[in-house]
Design a protein around this motif. Structure first.
Motif, PDB file in Angstrom:
ATOM      1  N   ASN A  55       2.440   1.630  -3.522  1.00  0.00           N
ATOM      2  CA  ASN A  55       1.483   2.232  -4.457  1.00  0.00           C
ATOM      3  C   ASN A  55       1.295   3.718  -4.200  1.00  0.00           C
ATOM      4  OD1 ASN A  55       1.033  -0.195  -5.758  1.00  0.00           O
ATOM      5  ND2 ASN A  55      -0.814  -0.691  -4.607  1.00  0.00           N
ATOM      6  N   ARG A  56       1.268   4.104  -2.929  1.00  0.00           N
ATOM      7  CA  ARG A  56       1.100   5.518  -2.574  1.00  0.00           C
ATOM      8  C   ARG A  56       2.278   6.342  -3.085  1.00  0.00           C
ATOM      9  NH1 ARG A  56      -2.887   8.801  -1.326  1.00  0.00           N
ATOM     10  NH2 ARG A  56      -3.770   7.114  -0.065  1.00  0.00           N
ATOM     11  N   GLU A  61      -2.595   4.126   3.494  1.00  0.00           N
ATOM     12  CA  GLU A  61      -3.898   4.040   2.831  1.00  0.00           C
ATOM     13  C   GLU A  61      -4.531   5.415   2.660  1.00  0.00           C
ATOM     14  OE1 GLU A  61      -8.136   1.627   3.229  1.00  0.00           O
ATOM     15  OE2 GLU A  61      -6.530   1.291   4.684  1.00  0.00           O
ATOM     16  N   THR A 101       0.840  -1.201   0.000  1.00  0.00           N
ATOM     17  CA  THR A 101       0.000   0.000   0.000  1.00  0.00           C
ATOM     18  C   THR A 101       0.873   1.249   0.000  1.00  0.00           C
ATOM     19  OG1 THR A 101      -1.691  -1.198   1.249  1.00  0.00           O
ATOM     20  CG2 THR A 101      -1.857   1.205   1.210  1.00  0.00           C
ATOM     21  N   LYS A 103       0.435   4.953  -8.289  1.00  0.00           N
ATOM     22  CA  LYS A 103      -0.333   4.005  -9.105  1.00  0.00           C
ATOM     23  C   LYS A 103      -0.679   2.790  -8.261  1.00  0.00           C
ATOM     24  CE  LYS A 103       2.436   5.025 -13.257  1.00  0.00           C
ATOM     25  NZ  LYS A 103       3.336   4.413 -14.265  1.00  0.00           N
ATOM     26  N   ARG A 104      -1.748   2.104  -8.636  1.00  0.00           N
ATOM     27  CA  ARG A 104      -2.083   0.839  -7.999  1.00  0.00           C
ATOM     28  C   ARG A 104      -1.382  -0.285  -8.758  1.00  0.00           C
ATOM     29  NH1 ARG A 104      -6.072   0.763  -4.275  1.00  0.00           N
ATOM     30  NH2 ARG A 104      -6.470  -1.451  -4.712  1.00  0.00           N
TER      31      ARG A 104
END
Length: 477
Positions: free
Chosen positions: A20-21, A147, A17, A25-26
């Motif tokens: 990605n942050r 998150e 997580t 991008k995911r």
């Protein structure tokens, strides 16, 4: 010199997580299941005005045998050795565990900077619980919520001086290298204009060929990628389904820059019950959509099952160039007969794409890798091929003369002219009166002729029919 940051920690503390942050991008699969990430994944991150390379790693397990967990640990240790600084992530809500303490001892031995991250610290309760991280002896823990994006400013403040030191050290090393080079040059070799590079051409960044390796689980995709790279970059083993994320690796084959993408194995939808496998499958299908060339890896002992054909058709429908690689070929006794059956099955099952390259190889021994890459580069050139409009219309006149279009309502369909409207894959537009009434059989005839005349084997060829709206056309509806 770019800073390299490794995100490490025990399973399920939110490393992916945070990854990605930071990259925006995911890219990494995120799920509540512990141990989703297994291979190390790289990404280009940006935080404030700071740019750096970030490495997502597998959850650290205290194992040293031949198990999958031990091999995952080796991947994490390789990332720590490569990185300039590690972010040790622990779960602020769960508190510090014995595995966190074990990991902290390992990082202290590396003698590289470590930033302690107390993730899932949103709200006052989480920030208070984060203070338990002092037990690890790695300084002040930074409360952060990957998150929700909270606490990233404090992370920037911690990374910025390390990045500045990295840049300063890089300048010193570069200056020392220049001085050493000048000492080896005699005065007679010096040229007054040697440092004037204003007239030199600007370097051109190479274009990456996006090459995805796909197939069913346990056919040897990761082993093949490791053989191409010449190193144990990806996690491999006898267990099926080791790879879960699609891992992209920048690589060079000769003069061609390649982005090599290892993917999770694709099973039939009816057999997929777990959410995590659905996420992995979606990640693989996304890799196919963005690839230029796709290598479909088959197990030579169990070739071209129904699922293999399903994957091949998906690649073709997406308009990607396809190469079929029969792996573990060294285990086949009657190679000629097996290859003959494979080619016959391909021609019978995939008639819409004639001439798909088929390569036999062994990822374990490295046999056939040169042939594989030769086929990849060859189909890539075909996939990018462009045909001139004049040649196309000469072809159209010849093909209509040999086999005229059928009659529709007592009148013959007139094919006006053709042009190529795009490449990747080769796509042509055919303008005709009553284009929507041209039979599918004649459409297939035209596509087959295009493929044969302009030498377009193995790549999807698209022929789009467009209607001419000429007000003076007496055959206009």
């Amino acid at each position: 010199m770019a800073l390299t940051v490794a995100i490490v920690g025990r399973p399920n503390v939110g490393k992916s997580t945070l990854f990605n942050r930071l990259i925006g991008k995911r890219l990494a699969i995120v799920d509540d299941t512990p141990g989703v990430t297994r291979d190390r994944r790289y990404g280009e991150a940006s935080l404030g005005g700071l740019s750096f390379t970030v490495i997502d790693t597998a959850g650290f397990e205290d194992a040293s045998d031949d198990s999958l967990e031990a091999r995952m640990r080796e991947q994490t240790e390789a990332a720590i050795a490569e990185a300039d600084v590690s972010l040790l992530v622990f779960d602020a809500r769960a508190g510090v565990t014995p595995l966190d303490e074990h990991f902290a001892r390992l990082l202290r031995k590396s003698k590289k900077p470590v930033i302690l991250i107390a993730n899932k610290a949103e709200g006052h309760a989480g920030s208070a619980a984060a203070l338990e991280g002092f037990r690890l002896g790695l300084g002040h823990p930074l409360p952060l919520s990957a998150e929700h994006g909270e606490g990233l400013g404090d992370l920037y403040d911690a990374l910025e001086p390390i990045a500045a030191d990295k840049v300063a050290q890089g300048r010193l090393d570069a200056a020392a290298a220049r001085d050493a080079q000048l000492e080896e040059v005699t005065p007679l070799d010096l040229d007054e204009d040697a440092g004037d590079d204003e007239n030199l051409p600007e370097p051109v960044a190479p274009k990456h060929l996006q090459l995805a390796i796909v197939g069913r689980p346990n056919v040897g995709k990761s082993t093949l990628v490791n053989a191409l790279l010449g190193e144990d970059r990806l996690l491999t083993g006898p267990e099926a389904g080791i790879t879960r994320d699609s891992i992209a690796i920048d690589w060079q084959w000769g003069e061609q820059a390649i982005r090599l993408i290892d993917t999770a194995g694709l099973r039939r939808h009816a057999r997929i019950t777990e959410k995590l496998e659905k996420l992995s499958g979606a990640d693989t299908r996304r890799a196919i959509q963005y690839a230029h060339v796709v290598v479909l890896v088959l197990d030579a002992n169990d070739m071209l099952e129904k699922q293999d054909l399903t994957i091949a058709r998906q690649v073709i429908d997406e308009g990607r160039a396809l190469v079929i690689a029969a792996n573990k070929w060294d285990s086949i006794e009657d190679k000629n007969e097996a290859l003959k059956k494979l080619r016959e099955r391909i021609d019978w099952s995939l008639p819409q794409v004639k001439g798909i390259p088929v390569v036999t190889l062994s990822g374990m021994t490295g046999r056939g890798l040169d042939k594989l890459m030769g086929a990849v580069l060859g189909i890539y050139r075909t996939w990018n091929k462009r045909v001139g409009t004049a040649r196309l219309n000469r072809w159209l006149a010849d093909v209509v003369a040999q086999h005229p279009p059928p009659l529709v309502s007592g009148r013959r369909i007139k094919l006006r002219y053709a042009t190529q409207i795009k490449t990747r894959p080769p796509t042509f537009a055919l303008f005709a009166a009553k284009a929507d009434e041209l039979p599918e059989s004649y459409h297939r005839y035209l596509v087959k002729s295009l493929r044969e005349v302009f030498d377009l084997p193995g790549t999807p060829v698209r022929l789009i029919l467009r209607r001419t709206d000429n007000p003076f056309d007496t055959e206009r509806d």
